[in-house]
Design a protein around this motif. Structure first.
Motif, PDB file in Angstrom:
ATOM      1  N   GLY A 171       0.828  -1.208   0.000  1.00 35.78           N
ATOM      2  CA  GLY A 171       0.000   0.000   0.000  1.00 35.78           C
ATOM      3  C   GLY A 171       0.856   1.249   0.000  1.00 35.78           C
ATOM      4  N   GLU A 172       0.163   2.377   0.182  1.00 36.63           N
ATOM      5  CA  GLU A 172       0.811   3.682   0.033  1.00 36.63           C
ATOM      6  C   GLU A 172       1.957   3.929   1.023  1.00 36.63           C
ATOM      7  OE1 GLU A 172      -1.479   7.340   0.274  1.00 36.63           O
ATOM      8  OE2 GLU A 172      -2.799   6.376  -1.194  1.00 36.63           O
ATOM      9  N   LYS A 173       1.748   3.429   2.251  1.00 33.79           N
ATOM     10  CA  LYS A 173       2.746   3.729   3.292  1.00 33.79           C
ATOM     11  C   LYS A 173       3.991   2.856   3.193  1.00 33.79           C
ATOM     12  CE  LYS A 173       2.429   5.126   7.389  1.00 33.79           C
ATOM     13  NZ  LYS A 173       2.369   4.676   8.792  1.00 33.79           N
ATOM     14  N   ALA A 174       3.926   1.848   2.317  1.00 37.81           N
ATOM     15  CA  ALA A 174       5.028   0.892   2.234  1.00 37.81           C
ATOM     16  C   ALA A 174       6.343   1.659   2.126  1.00 37.81           C
ATOM     17  CB  ALA A 174       4.833  -0.033   1.065  1.00 37.81           C
ATOM     18  N   GLY A 175       7.179   1.312   3.079  1.00 35.75           N
ATOM     19  CA  GLY A 175       8.331   2.119   3.419  1.00 35.75           C
ATOM     20  C   GLY A 175       9.313   2.531   2.336  1.00 35.75           C
ATOM     21  N   LYS A 176       9.573   3.825   2.264  1.00 40.04           N
ATOM     22  CA  LYS A 176      10.741   4.293   1.523  1.00 40.04           C
ATOM     23  C   LYS A 176      11.935   4.263   2.472  1.00 40.04           C
ATOM     24  CE  LYS A 176       8.605   7.221  -1.959  1.00 40.04           C
ATOM     25  NZ  LYS A 176       7.244   6.720  -1.756  1.00 40.04           N
ATOM     26  N   ILE A 177      11.594   4.324   3.754  1.00 41.18           N
ATOM     27  CA  ILE A 177      12.648   4.293   4.771  1.00 41.18           C
ATOM     28  C   ILE A 177      12.392   3.106   5.688  1.00 41.18           C
ATOM     29  CG2 ILE A 177      13.669   5.545   6.716  1.00 41.18           C
ATOM     30  CD1 ILE A 177      12.651   8.117   5.381  1.00 41.18           C
ATOM     31  N   ALA A 178      13.434   2.358   5.961  1.00 46.58           N
ATOM     32  CA  ALA A 178      13.314   1.245   6.911  1.00 46.58           C
ATOM     33  C   ALA A 178      14.243   1.549   8.081  1.00 46.58           C
ATOM     34  CB  ALA A 178      13.710  -0.062   6.243  1.00 46.58           C
ATOM     35  N   GLY A 179      14.051   0.807   9.177  1.00 47.93           N
ATOM     36  CA  GLY A 179      14.954   1.036  10.298  1.00 47.93           C
ATOM     37  C   GLY A 179      14.507   0.363  11.567  1.00 47.93           C
ATOM     38  N   GLY A 180      15.226   0.667  12.639  1.00 47.23           N
ATOM     39  CA  GLY A 180      14.923   0.087  13.945  1.00 47.23           C
ATOM     40  C   GLY A 180      15.450  -1.328  14.065  1.00 47.23           C
ATOM     41  N   PHE A 181      14.740  -2.122  14.862  1.00 54.15           N
ATOM     42  CA  PHE A 181      15.172  -3.488  15.167  1.00 54.15           C
ATOM     43  C   PHE A 181      14.179  -4.549  14.701  1.00 54.15           C
ATOM     44  CE2 PHE A 181      18.166  -3.447  19.147  1.00 54.15           C
ATOM     45  CZ  PHE A 181      19.042  -2.612  18.489  1.00 54.15           C
ATOM     46  N   PHE A 182      12.923  -4.132  14.414  1.00 55.15           N
ATOM     47  CA  PHE A 182      11.864  -5.144  14.315  1.00 55.15           C
ATOM     48  C   PHE A 182      11.008  -5.038  13.066  1.00 55.15           C
ATOM     49  CE2 PHE A 182      12.296  -3.860  18.831  1.00 55.15           C
ATOM     50  CZ  PHE A 182      12.814  -5.039  19.338  1.00 55.15           C
ATOM     51  N   LEU A 183      10.469  -6.187  12.672  1.00 51.78           N
ATOM     52  CA  LEU A 183       9.349  -6.204  11.732  1.00 51.78           C
ATOM     53  C   LEU A 183       8.298  -7.141  12.297  1.00 51.78           C
ATOM     54  CD1 LEU A 183       9.448  -9.120  10.105  1.00 51.78           C
ATOM     55  CD2 LEU A 183      11.196  -7.955   8.795  1.00 51.78           C
ATOM     56  N   TYR A 184       7.080  -6.976  11.799  1.00 52.42           N
ATOM     57  CA  TYR A 184       5.970  -7.767  12.329  1.00 52.42           C
ATOM     58  C   TYR A 184       5.360  -8.579  11.201  1.00 52.42           C
ATOM     59  CZ  TYR A 184       2.697  -8.706  16.094  1.00 52.42           C
ATOM     60  OH  TYR A 184       2.005  -9.317  17.112  1.00 52.42           O
ATOM     61  N   LEU A 185       5.205  -9.875  11.461  1.00 48.70           N
ATOM     62  CA  LEU A 185       4.599 -10.748  10.454  1.00 48.70           C
ATOM     63  C   LEU A 185       3.134 -10.966  10.786  1.00 48.70           C
ATOM     64  CD1 LEU A 185       7.257 -13.609  10.111  1.00 48.70           C
ATOM     65  CD2 LEU A 185       6.968 -11.578   8.658  1.00 48.70           C
ATOM     66  N   SER A 186       2.324 -11.003   9.735  1.00 43.27           N
ATOM     67  CA  SER A 186       0.921 -11.378   9.923  1.00 43.27           C
ATOM     68  C   SER A 186       0.727 -12.794   9.386  1.00 43.27           C
ATOM     69  CB  SER A 186       0.027 -10.401   9.167  1.00 43.27           C
ATOM     70  OG  SER A 186      -1.269 -10.953   9.088  1.00 43.27           O
ATOM     71  N   PHE A 187       0.118 -13.649  10.225  1.00 49.58           N
ATOM     72  CA  PHE A 187      -0.205 -15.011   9.786  1.00 49.58           C
ATOM     73  C   PHE A 187      -1.696 -15.125   9.451  1.00 49.58           C
ATOM     74  CE2 PHE A 187       3.266 -16.066  13.048  1.00 49.58           C
ATOM     75  CZ  PHE A 187       4.259 -16.099  12.091  1.00 49.58           C
ATOM     76  N   ASN A 188      -2.374 -13.972   9.329  1.00 46.60           N
ATOM     77  CA  ASN A 188      -3.829 -14.014   9.149  1.00 46.60           C
ATOM     78  C   ASN A 188      -4.264 -14.814   7.942  1.00 46.60           C
ATOM     79  OD1 ASN A 188      -4.864 -12.810  11.378  1.00 46.60           O
ATOM     80  ND2 ASN A 188      -4.637 -10.737  10.590  1.00 46.60           N
ATOM     81  N   ALA A 189      -3.464 -14.793   6.880  1.00 51.17           N
ATOM     82  CA  ALA A 189      -3.887 -15.525   5.672  1.00 51.17           C
ATOM     83  C   ALA A 189      -3.282 -16.933   5.607  1.00 51.17           C
ATOM     84  CB  ALA A 189      -3.488 -14.723   4.432  1.00 51.17           C
ATOM     85  N   CYS A 190      -2.669 -17.357   6.711  1.00 48.56           N
ATOM     86  CA  CYS A 190      -2.089 -18.713   6.707  1.00 48.56           C
ATOM     87  C   CYS A 190      -3.148 -19.720   7.142  1.00 48.56           C
ATOM     88  CB  CYS A 190      -0.932 -18.800   7.702  1.00 48.56           C
ATOM     89  SG  CYS A 190       0.453 -17.776   7.259  1.00 48.56           S
ATOM     90  N   ALA A 191      -2.876 -20.965   6.819  1.00 48.05           N
ATOM     91  CA  ALA A 191      -3.841 -22.010   7.191  1.00 48.05           C
ATOM     92  C   ALA A 191      -3.741 -22.359   8.681  1.00 48.05           C
ATOM     93  CB  ALA A 191      -3.595 -23.245   6.330  1.00 48.05           C
ATOM     94  N   ALA A 192      -2.704 -21.901   9.367  1.00 47.83           N
ATOM     95  CA  ALA A 192      -2.543 -22.240  10.785  1.00 47.83           C
ATOM     96  C   ALA A 192      -2.586 -20.974  11.632  1.00 47.83           C
ATOM     97  CB  ALA A 192      -1.199 -22.932  10.984  1.00 47.83           C
ATOM     98  N   SER A 193      -2.853 -21.147  12.923  1.00 44.28           N
ATOM     99  CA  SER A 193      -2.950 -19.963  13.788  1.00 44.28           C
ATOM    100  C   SER A 193      -1.553 -19.540  14.275  1.00 44.28           C
ATOM    101  CB  SER A 193      -3.832 -20.260  14.994  1.00 44.28           C
ATOM    102  OG  SER A 193      -3.090 -20.996  15.940  1.00 44.28           O
TER     103      SER A 193
END
Ligand SMILES: Cc1ncc(COP(=O)(O)O)c(C=O)c1O
Length: 445
Positions: free
Chosen positions: A353-375
């Motif tokens: 989407g629009e906000k998709a980073g031009k700049i990255a940084g810090g220590f962390f990223l977050y994964l979403s498993f919402n579309a996976c077959a498992a919880s």
């Protein structure tokens, strides 16, 4: 007996948010300390330090912040800065001075939240008033926060007297505290836009809230595109403290406090940080009881940091070592995620989407498993039990004091996980992602 796969694999920890020890600038710390011990007046530095910290360091931090952020509202002056022994204690001291268990009506924590801040609020006597606010898609759901603040203000007595009085040494008590990590958030990795920062400050002013913003990852930033040079990273989104003093109608106390730390850019064990806010608020920070008794809470270590800052050693460490290392790790990790996890339905939050980073940084990223077959929880437990891989499962990022927090997170962060690239080298990060792919496949069976 056949050994379980997990027993044959070296443990990989993608949960911990610590810098790899090899990145601690030991030579620079050594050089700064040795230089101090060669000075004739070393004895001076071993006395109690001034309550607000060494004036040289306060000045050096103010100059460094001015140079880094180039605030539109004008330079950061040393009267706006006090030395702490890290962001955790910066928050604790701010609560001791500016919150009151009977008068302060709510602590509002962005969820998913930096869960280790919760006990600090409880220690300040604010248990029972700690609430979560969904992060939404731009740092904090302002509509939700506005409605909740209004609701709480309407059912509580604004004229109630704080137990901590002006005469007793508490010149300003806020009715609310908002806790946020607006840039490269822990845990979501997200960065809040300038527009939302302005709206948050207006809301804070309306409801007499102090917005405590942990700005501890800000300077670890790089262009998201692999093809861009590091220098092409562009300007910072102004910090909340800078937005506050640049917006008409600010008060003498202000409604923001920037909580800074050298934990992520020097080493956590150095235990030095700073807070920045309006001069009146900073001056009151110097009257926290433990500081009045013991002086600056990190005096000698802070003078070592001052040497590193004024000699340019710290900036050079950040620019030449930390940023290139973290950028390379982030690139390897995100590439591996796209290759091995995207086909399984996993997404990096905020990656599209629009906000998709031009700049990255810090220590962390977050994964979403919402579309996976498992919880999410099943994936995290299989990863640990079967593949000796630790990830930070979404469940730890809710606000435990707020029973609704888990309900609100049901469709979002609860079915996800935070990953950190600061602790492991590139090859380990890639191995970790491959193991996670296997765990997801197993969990989906
Ligand atoms: C958002 C946030 N605030 C504070 C801290 C702790 O900072 P310090 O080591 O300066 O106390 C961390 C460390 O992980 C953090 O992620």
């Amino acid at each position: 007996m056949i050994a379980k796969i997990s027993e044959t694999l070296e443990h990989i920890n993608l949960q911990g948010g610590w810098p790899t020890p090899r990145l601690h600038p030991t030579k620079e710390i050594d050089a700064a300390s040795s230089a101090l011990f060669k000075q004739k007046d070393i004895q001076q530095n071993l006395r109690y330090g001034p309550e607000l910290g060494s004036s040289n360091l306060r000045g050096a931090i103010a100059d460094w912040l001015t140079e880094s952020y180039a605030p539109k509202a004008g330079p950061v002056v040393s009267e706006r800065v006090a030395i702490t022994n890290g962001a955790s204690n910066g928050l604790a001291c701010a609560l001791q001075k500016f919150s009151d268990p009977s008068y302060t009506q709510g602590v509002w924590m962005v969820e998913p939240t930096y869960f280790l801040a919760c006990p600090i609020f409880r220690d300040a006597g604010l248990g029972g008033k700690i609430f979560g606010v969904p992060e939404g898609d731009d740092g904090i759901d302002l509509e939700y926060l506005g409605n909740r603040l209004q609701e709480v203000d309407e059912r509580t007595d604004p004229l109630a007297e704080p137990r901590k009085t002006v005469q007793g040494g508490y010149p300003k008590i806020y009715r609310h505290i908002v806790y946020i990590i607006p840039t490269f958030s822990n845990p979501s990795g997200g960065t809040m836009s300038l527009e939302s920062r302005k709206r948050l400050i207006k809301l804070a002013r309306k409801h007499d809230a102090l917005v405590v913003s942990d700005d501890v990852y800000d300077v670890l930033r790089w262009p998201a595109s692999e093809n861009e040079a590091l220098e092409a990273v562009g300007a910072f989104t102004p910090r909340l403290v800078d937005v506050d003093r640049n917006l008409e109608g600010f008060s003498a106390w202000g409604n923001t406090l920037s909580n800074g730390s050298f934990s992520k850019i020097v080493a956590p064990g150095i235990r030095v940080g700073w807070v920045e806010a309006m001069p009146a608020l900073i001056s009151a920070m110097g009257t926290v009881g433990a500081t009045v008794s013991g002086g600056c809470q990190a005096h000698f270590a802070s003078i070592v940091v001052e040497k590193m800052l004024s000699s340019g050693a710290l900036s050079s460490h950040i620019q030449k070592t930390l940023i290139p290392t973290y950028r390379a790790r982030w690139l390897s990790m995100t590439k591996a995620i796209r290759e091995h996890l995207y086909p399984l339905g996993v997404r990096i939050v905020g990656d599209e989407g629009e906000k998709a980073g031009k700049i990255a940084g810090g220590f962390f990223l977050y994964l979403s498993f919402n579309a996976c077959a498992a919880s999410g929880p099943t994936i995290a437990s299989i990863a640990l039990d079967e593949y000796n891989l630790k990830i930070a499962p979404g469940g730890i990022f809710s606000v435990p004091d707020d029973p609704e927090s888990k309900v609100r997170g049901e469709d979002t962060y609860l079915h996800g996980a935070r990953l950190c690239w600061a602790w492991n080298e590139e090859v380990v990060l890639v191995d970790g992602i491959k193991r996670l792919a296997k765990a997801i496949l197993d969990a989906s069976k």
